[in-house]
Design an enzyme around this catalytic site. Structure first.
Site, mmCIF file in Angstrom:
data_model
loop_
_atom_site.group_PDB
_atom_site.id
_atom_site.type_symbol
_atom_site.label_atom_id
_atom_site.label_comp_id
_atom_site.label_asym_id
_atom_site.label_seq_id
_atom_site.Cartn_x
_atom_site.Cartn_y
_atom_site.Cartn_z
ATOM 1 N N ASP A 299 1.420 -1.462 -0.291
ATOM 2 C CA ASP A 299 0.199 -0.068 0.227
ATOM 3 C C ASP A 299 0.617 1.043 -0.012
ATOM 4 O O ASP A 299 1.927 0.958 0.366
ATOM 5 C CB ASP A 299 -0.934 0.012 1.327
ATOM 6 C CG ASP A 299 -2.342 0.697 1.003
ATOM 7 O OD1 ASP A 299 -2.297 1.644 -0.345
ATOM 8 O OD2 ASP A 299 -3.352 0.812 1.302
HETATM 9 C C1 BGC Z 1 -5.462 3.065 -0.335
HETATM 10 C C2 BGC Z 1 -5.284 2.103 -1.357
HETATM 11 C C3 BGC Z 1 -5.302 3.135 -1.975
HETATM 12 C C4 BGC Z 1 -3.749 3.550 -2.163
HETATM 13 C C5 BGC Z 1 -3.308 4.702 -3.707
HETATM 14 C C6 BGC Z 1 -3.609 3.990 -0.348
HETATM 15 O O1 BGC Z 1 -3.511 5.060 1.155
HETATM 16 O O2 BGC Z 1 -5.318 2.044 1.553
HETATM 17 O O3 BGC Z 1 -6.596 1.639 -0.503
HETATM 18 O O4 BGC Z 1 -5.311 2.552 -3.413
HETATM 19 O O5 BGC Z 1 -4.142 4.873 -1.067
HETATM 20 O O6 BGC Z 1 -3.978 5.325 -3.764
#
Ligand code: BGC
Length: 767
Positions: A299
């Site tokens: 993530d």
């Molecule tokens: C989130 C993800 C997301 C990623 C990219 C993160 O903060 O937890 O679910 O895909 O950002 O935007």
């Protein structure tokens, strides 16, 4: 004669079966050949790559807008372009639009030594430009075809805009309504969650990933993010193995079985290990036990966060832990690109670990067809013609109607009469064109949803007055910012009360704004925010004929409303066509059919509350206080999982367990029930089947959903609904993570919600 027809039918059936088998075999062998060809190409490319180029494939950079987390110091545009040119970037996120994607793709393909194309990721969570309901709402439809279609529409639009990889579906099971991201998943149940996960993967990826309108899906967040302690965002998770295997993992497994190409790990730790560094989850379970051959992305900078959690001392150690654990790509973390090549060179990490990751990433790029044509998603005409079409708006309207849940309808106040009524529409969300879009709408335009006011205006033969009543916020709202709830300005309440006084029916549109749930938006109170409860009570004093339309991204505690307001409609955040969908339901042009995918508590103190709880040793009410309960609240929820009403009524009869009541553990148990629409209009019912395994080597929940069917029935029509319970439904994971079926007594329940009383029993015996 009859016999001959039957014989012919049998021969035809057998021929069809053989044909299907042989065409399945053909399909499988074609897939095998394709895989072998791709694997050969991957190996050949890999053999030409330097260690820096390999590590480059494991590096993903953010584009230059739409940031969802802190950006490391290194994250400036100059560095990014430099790295891109050197072949040190394998993927980008948040670059969209054919022109922009083409620009970065051109650098990767035409300016780097090996010309390996980028895979372009984006959070296409519930639509791209044309937005569907938030995923929690869609799950309330229990309509897997509609959900698949909605993801298909999302894929068509995103791919037309240059994107070939979505960070969806989020398949996190969660029981905690305080957690803001419950809006992004399918609710509290692993069975429903698994079916929805599969439908969404199919919708995004289609049958052929190499088409220019299918995109790679990403099941996230692996794993257990939805169990953040106290529902607080990014918090620690400490759950037992039984919950992990029986509740958290099944939707991920379903996504893997459906062929999902990627998984994303998460920000949480699990039992003391940040999951980005969890070898147990990513290698032992995902890649070894489940044979997952796609790749895992971290993530947002979650490899960095291993350090902040206190599990690694520095970036070097974090890189080593994450890569060894099986985290294949680093999202905007700058850890792999900085550390990994040296770690390999100095012998701390075996090159095979890097090779394994790169192989997985390249394989997905080949499958997407990016090596055949890296610009296949960059067709400007496609972009112009296939985004925001009428067909897409029709599809999201369809799923929006299906996602609405009728929670309460006393005295048949709904559906509304279409003529001669004075209707007062009151509430801060009634004319809001922004909030129904939810919090994940990065590809869409603000203020583009059909508001409820606009939807109601389609019905012209009634008189409609609108009053806001209260403002929800002071100041603006935005994706990345805190909202400031209005708790002081009551100046508009009196006008709303005056409008309500003169109305035949009042529609109160209250709840949460789209930016009050979602990532980073946990709440400690889950009642109506700000002055909305006060407004509701003020209106109620002058007119009790109220329909409450709720907008929210999580279950809310609305006990007062349930006691006093005759009709309550759960309308979530329903996307681009929100207002049209709600108006159709209020006026009876669509007969509501949604059922709750998540329990509604009476109050925040009951949280986490869920239908598949354990018995405890003291479940029964006692004259003294020593039983499992609260002294200031009931145990039961306000609205149970699976609850939802219709303008029709349904009768269940002839509930039967076929073939006696004793079966071998290897048998399939067939159960059926007759369902009749006893109402005056056509409608749909979600028939739900629950089991209880009465005695388990690991204690079993009091009810577990193990089957459901969405059944359309004309007024007066009946149908027999059949379920087959095999090992898959009757077994569970023990504390070693092994799936077992145990002999013993079972109860089985059928009905229209998780508290149905229709019950039968049977026994499984060892044979
Ligand atoms: C989130 C993800 C997301 C990623 C990219 C993160 O903060 O937890 O679910 O895909 O950002 O935007």
């Amino acid at each position: 004669m009859k016999y001959q027809i039957r014989k012919k039918l049998i021969i035809f059936g057998a021929a069809l079966f053989l044909f299907r088998c042989s065409s399945d075999q053909k399909k499988n062998s074609m897939i095998d050949t394709k895989n072998t060809t791709i694997n050969k190409k991957v190996d050949s490319l890999l053999s030409k790559m330097t260690i820096e180029e390999k590590v480059g494939q494991m590096n993903q950079y953010n584009g230059f807008w739409d940031v969802t987390g802190p950006v490391p110091e290194e994250g400036n545009a100059k560095n990014k372009y430099e790295h891109l040119r050197k072949g040190w970037v394998g993927s980008m996120l948040n670059v969209r639009g054919t022109e922009n994607v083409k620009a970065v793709q051109r650098i990767a393909v035409e300016e780097t030594r090996l010309g390996i194309p980028l895979i372009i990721g984006f959070d296409v969570i519930h639509g791209y430009k044309t937005l569907s309901p938030i995923p929690l709402a869609e799950a309330a439809s229990w309509d897997l075809k509609a959900i698949e279609k909605s993801s298909r529409v999302a894929a068509i639009e995103a791919s037309a805009s240059g994107i070939n990889w979505t960070f969806a579906p989020m398949v996190d099971i969660s029981r905690d309504v305080r957690w803001g991201r419950v809006m992004e998943g399918a609710g509290e149940d692993p069975y429903l969650g698994s079916k929805v996960a599969k439908a969404r993967v199919k919708g995004f990826q289609g049958d052929d990933l190499s088409k220019n309108n299918t995109i790679a899906a990403c099941a996230k967040h692996f794993a257990a993010y939805g169990f953040s302690e106290a529902g607080k965002e990014y918090n620690t998770v400490d759950i037992g193995t039984s919950t992990l295997h029986n509740m958290v993992l099944p939707p991920f497994k379903a996504a893997v079985d459906a062929g999902v190409k990627t998984l994303m790990n998460s920000f949480n730790e699990l039992n003391g290990v940040p999951v980005t560094a969890s070898k147990y989850l990513q290698r032992d379970i995902l890649k070894d036990k489940w044979n997952f051959d796609g790749f895992v992305i971290s993530d947002w900078a979650s490899i960095n966060e291993i350090i902040i959690w206190g599990h690694a001392e520095n970036k070097k150690e974090a890189a080593k832990l994450a890569a060894t654990a099986g985290s294949d790509m680093d999202m905007e973390g700058y850890v792999y690109v900085k550390e990994l090549a040296n770690l390999v060179k100095e012998g701390t990490i075996k090159e095979e670990i890097v090779d394994d990751a790169v192989r997985r990433i390249l394989k997905v790029k080949f499958e997407l067809g990016l090596f055949d044509d890296p610009y296949r998603y960059c067709d400007a005409t496609n972009e112009k013609e296939n985004i925001g079409t009428k067909e897409h708006h029709d599809a999201v309207l369809d799923v929006a109607k299906k996602s609405i849940v009728l929670l309460k309808n006393e005295n048949n106040i709904l559906p509304l009469k279409k003529k001669g009524q004075k209707i007062a529409l009151i509430g801060p969300l009634a004319d809001d064109k922004n909030s129904p879009l939810g919090s994940w709408r990065l590809g869409s335009d603000d203020n583009t949803a059909i508001s409820l006011l606009e939807g109601m205006q389609n019905y012209k033969e009634n008189t409609l007055v609108f009053e806001k009543g209260v403002d929800l916020f002071n100041g603006d709202v935005a994706f990345t910012q805190q909202v400031h709830v209005n708790t002081t300005d009551r100046s508009k309440i009196s006008k709303a009360v005056a409008a309500a006084k003169n109305a035949d029916v009042v529609i109160m549109t209250l709840g949460e704004h789209g930016f009050q749930s979602g990532e980073g938006r946990s709440r400690t109170e889950i009642d109506l925010p700000g002055l909305q409860q006060e407004l509701l009570e003020a209106v109620y004093k002058v007119n009790k004929n109220i329909v409450l339309v709720l907008h929210n991204g999580r279950p809310l505690a609305i006990e007062w409303a349930d006691e006093n307001i005759p009709a309550i409609v759960e309308a979530w955040q329903l996307g681009s066509q929100s207002g049209n969908a709600i108006a159709e339901v209020l006026y009876g042009d669509y007969n509501p059919s949604g059922k709750l995918p998540m329990t509604f508590p009476r109050n925040i103190g009951q949280t986490p509350i869920y239908y598949n709880y354990k018995s405890t040793g003291r479940p029964n009410k006692e004259p003294h206080v020593f039983w499992s309960h609260y002294i200031d609240s009931e145990n039961t929820p306000l609205y149970p999982f699976g609850h939802g009403l219709s303008y029709s009524s349904f009768e269940y009869t002839n509930f039967t367990v076929h073939g006696g009541n004793s079966f071998s553990v290897n048998d399939t148990v067939k159960v059926s029930v007759d369902l009749k629409n006893t109402g005056a209009i056509d409608g749909k019912e979600v028939v739900q089947l629950y089991i209880r395994d009465l005695v388990g080597s690991v204690t079993r929940p009091v009810r577990e959903l193990k089957g459901f069917e969405l059944v359309p029935l004309k007024a007066g029509e009946s149908k027999t609904i059949t379920f087959n319970l095999s090992k898959n439904e009757l077994g569970f994971f023990n504390n070693d993570g092994d799936f077992i079926v145990e002999p013993g007594k079972f109860q089985v329940f059928i009905g229209g919600s998780s508290i149905t009383k229709l019950e039968k029993s049977f026994e499984l015996i060892k044979k």
